[in-house]
Design a protein around this motif. Structure first.
Motif, PDB file in Angstrom:
ATOM      1  N   VAL A  68       0.825  -1.221   0.000  1.00 41.47           N
ATOM      2  CA  VAL A  68       0.000   0.000   0.000  1.00 41.47           C
ATOM      3  C   VAL A  68       0.856   1.267   0.000  1.00 41.47           C
ATOM      4  CG1 VAL A  68      -1.987  -1.107   1.071  1.00 41.47           C
ATOM      5  CG2 VAL A  68      -0.285   0.000   2.514  1.00 41.47           C
ATOM      6  N   LEU A  69       2.051   1.193   0.569  1.00 46.67           N
ATOM      7  CA  LEU A  69       2.922   2.361   0.590  1.00 46.67           C
ATOM      8  C   LEU A  69       3.532   2.642  -0.782  1.00 46.67           C
ATOM      9  CD1 LEU A  69       4.802   1.995   4.000  1.00 46.67           C
ATOM     10  CD2 LEU A  69       2.995   3.608   3.420  1.00 46.67           C
ATOM     11  N   VAL A  70       3.882   1.591  -1.492  1.00 38.54           N
ATOM     12  CA  VAL A  70       4.558   1.757  -2.785  1.00 38.54           C
ATOM     13  C   VAL A  70       3.559   1.850  -3.934  1.00 38.54           C
ATOM     14  CG1 VAL A  70       6.166   0.707  -4.418  1.00 38.54           C
ATOM     15  CG2 VAL A  70       6.642   0.603  -1.963  1.00 38.54           C
ATOM     16  N   LEU A  71       2.579   0.952  -3.954  1.00 40.99           N
ATOM     17  CA  LEU A  71       1.629   0.900  -5.069  1.00 40.99           C
ATOM     18  C   LEU A  71       0.396   1.756  -4.842  1.00 40.99           C
ATOM     19  CD1 LEU A  71       1.735  -2.909  -5.973  1.00 40.99           C
ATOM     20  CD2 LEU A  71       3.077  -1.026  -6.931  1.00 40.99           C
ATOM     21  N   GLY A  72       0.221   2.260  -3.630  1.00 39.69           N
ATOM     22  CA  GLY A  72      -0.961   3.048  -3.325  1.00 39.69           C
ATOM     23  C   GLY A  72      -2.052   2.194  -2.691  1.00 39.69           C
ATOM     24  N   LEU A 111      -6.430   0.069   5.802  1.00 39.74           N
ATOM     25  CA  LEU A 111      -7.146   0.684   6.919  1.00 39.74           C
ATOM     26  C   LEU A 111      -6.170   1.308   7.913  1.00 39.74           C
ATOM     27  CD1 LEU A 111      -9.953  -1.961   7.640  1.00 39.74           C
ATOM     28  CD2 LEU A 111     -10.246   0.340   6.701  1.00 39.74           C
ATOM     29  N   SER A 112      -5.069   0.612   8.156  1.00 39.65           N
ATOM     30  CA  SER A 112      -4.059   1.117   9.087  1.00 39.65           C
ATOM     31  C   SER A 112      -3.443   2.408   8.569  1.00 39.65           C
ATOM     32  CB  SER A 112      -2.962   0.064   9.300  1.00 39.65           C
ATOM     33  OG  SER A 112      -3.493  -1.115   9.859  1.00 39.65           O
ATOM     34  N   LEU A 113      -3.106   2.426   7.279  1.00 38.49           N
ATOM     35  CA  LEU A 113      -2.512   3.627   6.681  1.00 38.49           C
ATOM     36  C   LEU A 113      -3.498   4.794   6.737  1.00 38.49           C
ATOM     37  CD1 LEU A 113      -0.276   5.050   5.123  1.00 38.49           C
ATOM     38  CD2 LEU A 113      -1.221   4.077   3.006  1.00 38.49           C
ATOM     39  N   TRP A 114      -4.738   4.539   6.400  1.00 39.97           N
ATOM     40  CA  TRP A 114      -5.771   5.575   6.417  1.00 39.97           C
ATOM     41  C   TRP A 114      -5.964   6.148   7.821  1.00 39.97           C
ATOM     42  CZ3 TRP A 114     -11.105   5.091   8.235  1.00 39.97           C
ATOM     43  CH2 TRP A 114     -11.897   6.195   7.893  1.00 39.97           C
ATOM     44  N   LEU A 115      -6.064   5.266   8.817  1.00 33.24           N
ATOM     45  CA  LEU A 115      -6.257   5.712  10.198  1.00 33.24           C
ATOM     46  C   LEU A 115      -5.043   6.483  10.721  1.00 33.24           C
ATOM     47  CD1 LEU A 115      -7.975   2.553  11.753  1.00 33.24           C
ATOM     48  CD2 LEU A 115      -9.023   4.791  11.351  1.00 33.24           C
ATOM     49  N   LEU A 116      -3.855   5.976  10.411  1.00 39.59           N
ATOM     50  CA  LEU A 116      -2.639   6.624  10.905  1.00 39.59           C
ATOM     51  C   LEU A 116      -2.490   8.031  10.327  1.00 39.59           C
ATOM     52  CD1 LEU A 116      -0.134   6.286  12.666  1.00 39.59           C
ATOM     53  CD2 LEU A 116       1.060   5.345  10.686  1.00 39.59           C
ATOM     54  N   GLN A 117      -2.810   8.202   9.050  1.00 38.20           N
ATOM     55  CA  GLN A 117      -2.700   9.520   8.440  1.00 38.20           C
ATOM     56  C   GLN A 117      -3.740  10.486   9.012  1.00 38.20           C
ATOM     57  OE1 GLN A 117      -0.676   8.677   4.103  1.00 38.20           O
ATOM     58  NE2 GLN A 117      -2.884   8.591   4.212  1.00 38.20           N
ATOM     59  N   ILE A 118      -4.887   9.971   9.388  1.00 42.69           N
ATOM     60  CA  ILE A 118      -5.888  10.814  10.050  1.00 42.69           C
ATOM     61  C   ILE A 118      -5.391  11.231  11.434  1.00 42.69           C
ATOM     62  CG2 ILE A 118      -8.184  10.825  11.113  1.00 42.69           C
ATOM     63  CD1 ILE A 118      -9.164   9.140   8.788  1.00 42.69           C
ATOM     64  N   LEU A 119      -4.869  10.280  12.177  1.00 41.36           N
ATOM     65  CA  LEU A 119      -4.393  10.567  13.532  1.00 41.36           C
ATOM     66  C   LEU A 119      -3.216  11.539  13.516  1.00 41.36           C
ATOM     67  CD1 LEU A 119      -4.588   6.987  15.107  1.00 41.36           C
ATOM     68  CD2 LEU A 119      -6.076   8.937  15.612  1.00 41.36           C
ATOM     69  N   GLN A 120      -2.310  11.385  12.543  1.00 39.38           N
ATOM     70  CA  GLN A 120      -1.123  12.247  12.473  1.00 39.38           C
ATOM     71  C   GLN A 120      -1.394  13.539  11.706  1.00 39.38           C
ATOM     72  OE1 GLN A 120       2.592   9.149  12.844  1.00 39.38           O
ATOM     73  NE2 GLN A 120       2.068   9.863  10.819  1.00 39.38           N
ATOM     74  N   GLN A 121      -2.520  13.570  10.991  1.00 40.51           N
ATOM     75  CA  GLN A 121      -2.916  14.740  10.195  1.00 40.51           C
ATOM     76  C   GLN A 121      -1.845  15.129   9.169  1.00 40.51           C
ATOM     77  OE1 GLN A 121      -4.028  17.808  13.033  1.00 40.51           O
ATOM     78  NE2 GLN A 121      -6.041  16.895  13.345  1.00 40.51           N
ATOM     79  N   PRO A 123       0.571  13.028   5.637  1.00 39.88           N
ATOM     80  CA  PRO A 123       0.932  11.784   4.951  1.00 39.88           C
ATOM     81  C   PRO A 123       2.063  11.058   5.683  1.00 39.88           C
ATOM     82  CG  PRO A 123       0.803  13.616   3.411  1.00 39.88           C
ATOM     83  CD  PRO A 123       0.774  14.209   4.787  1.00 39.88           C
ATOM     84  N   LEU A 124       2.076   9.760   5.560  1.00 43.42           N
ATOM     85  CA  LEU A 124       3.154   8.977   6.168  1.00 43.42           C
ATOM     86  C   LEU A 124       4.430   9.136   5.343  1.00 43.42           C
ATOM     87  CD1 LEU A 124       2.931   5.543   7.760  1.00 43.42           C
ATOM     88  CD2 LEU A 124       4.567   5.823   5.898  1.00 43.42           C
ATOM     89  N   ALA A 125       5.574   9.275   6.023  1.00 37.03           N
ATOM     90  CA  ALA A 125       6.870   9.452   5.345  1.00 37.03           C
ATOM     91  C   ALA A 125       7.627   8.128   5.304  1.00 37.03           C
ATOM     92  CB  ALA A 125       7.703  10.506   6.071  1.00 37.03           C
ATOM     93  N   LEU A 126       7.997   7.698   4.099  1.00 38.53           N
ATOM     94  CA  LEU A 126       8.686   6.417   3.943  1.00 38.53           C
ATOM     95  C   LEU A 126      10.068   6.411   4.585  1.00 38.53           C
ATOM     96  CD1 LEU A 126       7.821   5.448   0.256  1.00 38.53           C
ATOM     97  CD2 LEU A 126       6.716   4.711   2.355  1.00 38.53           C
ATOM     98  N   THR A 127      10.675   7.586   4.733  1.00 32.34           N
ATOM     99  CA  THR A 127      12.027   7.639   5.288  1.00 32.34           C
ATOM    100  C   THR A 127      12.046   7.829   6.804  1.00 32.34           C
ATOM    101  OG1 THR A 127      12.096  10.002   4.756  1.00 32.34           O
ATOM    102  CG2 THR A 127      13.052   8.478   3.145  1.00 32.34           C
ATOM    103  N   LYS A 128      10.858   7.940   7.413  1.00 33.40           N
ATOM    104  CA  LYS A 128      10.777   8.085   8.870  1.00 33.40           C
ATOM    105  C   LYS A 128      10.479   6.731   9.496  1.00 33.40           C
ATOM    106  CE  LYS A 128       9.404  12.954   9.201  1.00 33.40           C
ATOM    107  NZ  LYS A 128       8.411  13.913   9.763  1.00 33.40           N
ATOM    108  N   LEU A 129      11.461   6.170  10.174  1.00 37.09           N
ATOM    109  CA  LEU A 129      11.304   4.842  10.762  1.00 37.09           C
ATOM    110  C   LEU A 129      10.170   4.827  11.781  1.00 37.09           C
ATOM    111  CD1 LEU A 129      12.352   1.965  10.868  1.00 37.09           C
ATOM    112  CD2 LEU A 129      14.021   2.678  12.593  1.00 37.09           C
ATOM    113  N   ASN A 130       9.995   5.919  12.500  1.00 37.44           N
ATOM    114  CA  ASN A 130       8.933   5.987  13.495  1.00 37.44           C
ATOM    115  C   ASN A 130       7.559   5.840  12.843  1.00 37.44           C
ATOM    116  OD1 ASN A 130       8.040   6.436  16.246  1.00 37.44           O
ATOM    117  ND2 ASN A 130       7.354   8.447  15.583  1.00 37.44           N
TER     118      ASN A 130
END
Length: 206
Positions: A68-72, A111-121, A123-130
């Motif tokens: 989901v991170l690479v292909l969307g 679902l995890s990606l969608w929820l995490l981006q909502i919580l963090q407000q 986009p998720l960064a691929l280079t951030k290990l956290n």
């Protein structure tokens, strides 16, 4: 010379059919890899296996996240679902149970990606290990909850231990940590992730 060098970079954008074909091939490759790694995981870590569906180290967990991170969200989910369909021939479960297991596996990462981006407000960064580790944890929790909900309703024989939910979560986290580290390294040191994401962007722009 400058035009000749720049042409390959725009080729997929100028040929949407080629871009879609490339995406289709990446989805098939993602699905085949998911199925292969699942079977290999059973061979490599059989001694850590609780059931056919639960292992203390489950490497395909990181493939769900990477897809989901690479292909969307759409194509990555289809990639994992394709792998689940291939595994229909590997498991002895009923068609309904296999279908719902595949749906749970394919949907937990998106679902995890969608929820995490909502919580963090953001986009998720691929280079951030956290960010990647947070996604791995949420993916593991949702995957275990979805699968055990399916098993409780359709196949209670899959419920063999009072600790298996925690066992499955830990197994997915262990596999996802490996994937998070690999994905971060690829994102920082190669262009493979950028190339795959560009192909997705080209296909979605037409």
């Amino acid at each position: 010379m400058k035009d000749m060098l720049s042409k390959p970079n725009n080729y997929a954008a100028e040929h949407p059919r080629l871009a879609r074909t490339t995406i289709g091939l990446m989805v098939l490759v993602a699905g085949a890899l998911y199925a292969i790694v699942h079977i290999a995981n059973g061979w490599l870590f059989h001694f850590l296996e609780l059931t056919d569906h639960i292992n203390f180290i489950y490497l395909p967990s990181f493939l769900r996240v990477i897809n989901v991170l690479v292909l969307g969200m759409l194509w990555g989910t289809l990639g994992t679902a394709t792998g689940g369909l291939i595994l229909f021939f590997y498991f002895q479960d009923s068609a309904l149970l296999s279908t719902l297991n595949t749906a749970a596996s394919a949907s937990c990462a998106v679902l995890s990606l969608w929820l995490l981006q909502i919580l963090q407000q953001r986009p998720l960064a691929l280079t951030k290990l956290n960010d990647l580790l947070k996604l791995a944890l949420m993916n593991a929790l949702l995957n275990a909850l979805l699968h055990h909900s399916v098993w409780a309703l359709l196949d209670p024989s899959q419920l063999v231990s009072s600790t298996q939910v925690a066992y499955m979560v830990i197994g997915d986290i262990n596999g996802s940590i490996v994937g998070a580290l690999l994905l971060r390294w690829l994102a920082m040191h190669t262009r493979l992730i950028d190339i795959a994401q560009q192909q997705v962007a080209n296909s979605e722009s037409h």
